[in-house]
Design an enzyme around this catalytic site. Structure first.
Site, PDB file in Angstrom:
ATOM      1  N   GLY A  60      61.122  89.887 -35.596  1.00 16.85           N
ATOM      2  CA  GLY A  60      60.375  89.861 -34.345  1.00 16.85           C
ATOM      3  C   GLY A  60      61.029  88.929 -33.354  1.00 16.85           C
TER       4      GLY A  60
ATOM      5  CD  GLN B  40      61.556  83.739 -30.783  1.00 15.40           C
ATOM      6  OE1 GLN B  40      60.996  84.807 -30.941  1.00 15.40           O
ATOM      7  NE2 GLN B  40      62.234  83.131 -31.741  1.00 15.40           N
TER       8      GLN B  40
ATOM      9  CB  CYS C 102      61.213  80.799 -36.241  1.00 20.49           C
ATOM     10  SG  CYS C 102      61.036  81.043 -34.464  1.00 20.49           S
TER      11      CYS C 102
ATOM     12  CG  HIS D 194      57.481  82.472 -30.529  1.00 17.32           C
ATOM     13  ND1 HIS D 194      58.212  81.309 -30.609  1.00 17.32           N
ATOM     14  CD2 HIS D 194      57.800  83.185 -31.638  1.00 17.32           C
ATOM     15  CE1 HIS D 194      58.940  81.328 -31.725  1.00 17.32           C
ATOM     16  NE2 HIS D 194      58.699  82.443 -32.372  1.00 17.32           N
TER      17      HIS D 194
END
Ligand code: NI
Length: 183
Positions: free
Chosen positions: A47, A52, A100, A146
């Site tokens: 994902g 990000q 992550c 996030h």
């Protein structure tokens, strides 16, 4: 399409709440989604959230193909979710390992709601609403965190279980567990 640079823990874009997407069907959103898909696949992630890639908008993508899931029940369809809303279903929570792309090289044991309902908009102007559980529910909760400036270590209650991926084999060998994809 382009592979985008991924922000790492410590960059301020990962700490601030993202803004709602005003028009999910706008061409720049479609272009962003294309670039995020290419970036997620290049990085072998499960994902990716827009912050990000340094875009502070409420948009996430995720997928786990069946052949990469631990079993077929853990596969997650490729989904683009804009302005998502999550609601836990029941009080049950379970723990599992997460990684992550913004915290490279690390793994952590995180408790999440086992079952959730989530909804959001698509770039085609449609609406998604799903009730999911297990790994699918975990990926969605991780990605949507996030959008609120939260990384998975902030969800951990026992930082002795925040470990380097290169040392994880010790844990997984001892506990006979499989490793998860990064998100
Ligand atoms: Ni992440």
């Amino acid at each position: 399409m382009a592979i985008l640079k991924i922000a790492r823990m410590g960059h301020p874009v990962l700490r601030r709440p993202a803004e709602p997407v005003a028009d999910p069907t706008a061409p720049e959103i479609s272009a962003l989604v294309d670039d995020m898909l290419e970036t997620m696949i290049d990085a072998s992630g499960a994902g990716l959230a827009a912050p990000q890639v340094h875009v502070a908008k409420r948009l996430v993508i995720f997928h786990v193909p069946g052949h990469r899931a631990d079993d077929e029940d853990e596969s997650v369809p490729l989904t683009v979710l804009i302005n998502p809303v999550i609601e836990p279903l029941g009080k049950e929570r379970d723990e599992d390992w997460e990684g992550c792309l913004s915290v490279p090289g690390m793994r952590g044991l995180v408790a999440r709601a086992t079952r959730i309902r989530y909804s959001g908009l698509t770039p085609a102007g449609g609406r998604i609403e799903r009730e999911v559980e297990g790994f699918h529910a975990r990926v969605v909760q991780h990605e949507c965190d996030h959008l609120d400036g939260i990384l998975y270590p902030q969800r951990m209650t026992d930082l002795s279980k925040l470990i380097f991926e290169s040392e994880a084999r010790h844990w997984f060998q001892a506990h006979d567990e499989d490793e998860e994809d990064e998100a």
